[in-house]
Design a protein around this motif. Structure first.
Motif, mmCIF file in Angstrom:
data_model
loop_
_atom_site.group_PDB
_atom_site.id
_atom_site.type_symbol
_atom_site.label_atom_id
_atom_site.label_comp_id
_atom_site.label_asym_id
_atom_site.label_seq_id
_atom_site.Cartn_x
_atom_site.Cartn_y
_atom_site.Cartn_z
ATOM 1 N N TYR A 41 12.457 -49.695 -9.985
ATOM 2 C CA TYR A 41 11.163 -50.191 -9.524
ATOM 3 C C TYR A 41 10.137 -49.062 -9.458
ATOM 4 O O TYR A 41 8.984 -49.228 -9.858
ATOM 5 N N GLY A 42 10.536 -47.896 -8.953
ATOM 6 C CA GLY A 42 9.621 -46.757 -8.876
ATOM 7 C C GLY A 42 9.174 -46.280 -10.245
ATOM 8 O O GLY A 42 7.999 -45.945 -10.444
ATOM 9 N N TYR A 43 10.105 -46.237 -11.196
ATOM 10 C CA TYR A 43 9.743 -45.857 -12.560
ATOM 11 C C TYR A 43 8.761 -46.862 -13.151
ATOM 12 O O TYR A 43 7.782 -46.487 -13.794
ATOM 13 N N TRP A 44 9.024 -48.136 -12.916
ATOM 14 C CA TRP A 44 8.168 -49.195 -13.445
ATOM 15 C C TRP A 44 6.762 -49.098 -12.854
ATOM 16 O O TRP A 44 5.766 -49.204 -13.572
ATOM 17 N N ALA A 45 6.668 -48.874 -11.549
ATOM 18 C CA ALA A 45 5.358 -48.764 -10.901
ATOM 19 C C ALA A 45 4.600 -47.539 -11.408
ATOM 20 O O ALA A 45 3.391 -47.596 -11.656
ATOM 21 N N PHE A 70 10.772 -48.946 -1.629
ATOM 22 C CA PHE A 70 11.395 -50.165 -2.134
ATOM 23 C C PHE A 70 12.870 -50.219 -1.755
ATOM 24 O O PHE A 70 13.368 -51.265 -1.312
ATOM 25 N N ALA A 71 13.597 -49.110 -1.915
ATOM 26 C CA ALA A 71 15.025 -49.086 -1.611
ATOM 27 C C ALA A 71 15.277 -49.318 -0.120
ATOM 28 O O ALA A 71 16.190 -50.056 0.249
ATOM 29 N N PHE A 96 9.308 -60.647 0.327
ATOM 30 C CA PHE A 96 9.731 -59.433 -0.385
ATOM 31 C C PHE A 96 9.408 -59.527 -1.874
ATOM 32 O O PHE A 96 8.831 -58.601 -2.455
ATOM 33 N N VAL A 97 9.764 -60.641 -2.483
ATOM 34 C CA VAL A 97 9.529 -60.805 -3.918
ATOM 35 C C VAL A 97 8.035 -60.843 -4.222
ATOM 36 O O VAL A 97 7.558 -60.205 -5.167
ATOM 37 N N GLY A 98 7.270 -61.580 -3.426
ATOM 38 C CA GLY A 98 5.830 -61.693 -3.660
ATOM 39 C C GLY A 98 5.111 -60.359 -3.514
ATOM 40 O O GLY A 98 4.272 -59.996 -4.333
ATOM 41 N N ILE A 99 5.446 -59.611 -2.456
ATOM 42 C CA ILE A 99 4.802 -58.310 -2.241
ATOM 43 C C ILE A 99 5.204 -57.320 -3.324
ATOM 44 O O ILE A 99 4.364 -56.581 -3.847
ATOM 45 N N ALA A 100 6.492 -57.294 -3.671
ATOM 46 C CA ALA A 100 6.957 -56.359 -4.698
ATOM 47 C C ALA A 100 6.299 -56.647 -6.045
ATOM 48 O O ALA A 100 5.838 -55.736 -6.743
#
Length: 146
Positions: A41-45, A70-71, A96-100
């Motif tokens: 997720y961090g790489y993607w962001a 995120f973790a 969680f899913v919506g915010i992420a």
């Protein structure tokens, strides 16, 4: 031609699948899954934020901080959400899913209104899926049906 005769014994039928991993492997995966998912997720962001530009130190810092947050939040959701009633459990996963998703989409540079609209749509779908899953796999007290 020979054919096998039916027998009355046979294999015992169990409704549960066998647990092939040890307790130690399960304990490791409870930490490893949020960490690995957080790094992805961090790489993607960070990739969304730089928009194909060069990788800088600030971009790396942003990616690692995003992965850490995120973790930690994912670990908290995986730990405490199953203790809630099924409706609240679904709402926690929905948030969680919506915010992420909204955060990832907002890093791409589109308008904030577009980001909000799309993340609300994703959250609505997540709520429907999670509520259905928890409603069909738990009783009213929140105990899993096996």
């Amino acid at each position: 031609m020979a054919q096998a005769a039916p027998t009355s014994g046979g294999m015992p039928r169990s409704s549960r699948t066998p647990d092939v991993f040890s307790a130690q492997a399960h304990a490791r995966s409870r930490v490893a899954i949020p960490v690995v998912t957080g790094l992805i997720y961090g790489y993607w962001a960070a990739a969304n934020r730089r928009s194909g530009g060069p990788i800088t130190g600030w971009n790396l810092l942003f990616g690692f901080l995003t992965a850490l947050v995120f973790a930690v939040v994912l670990f908290a959701v995986l730990t405490w959400a199953p203790r809630l009633r099924r409706e609240l459990h679904a709402v926690v996963w929905t948030a969680f899913v919506g915010i992420a998703f909204g955060f990832l989409f907002s890093q791409s540079g589109d308008s904030i209104l577009t980001s909000i609209a799309i993340s609300l749509a994703v959250a609505a779908v997540a709520f429907i899926l999670m509520f259905y899953r928890f409603y069909t796999h738990e009783d009213a007290a929140g105990n899993r049906i096996r």
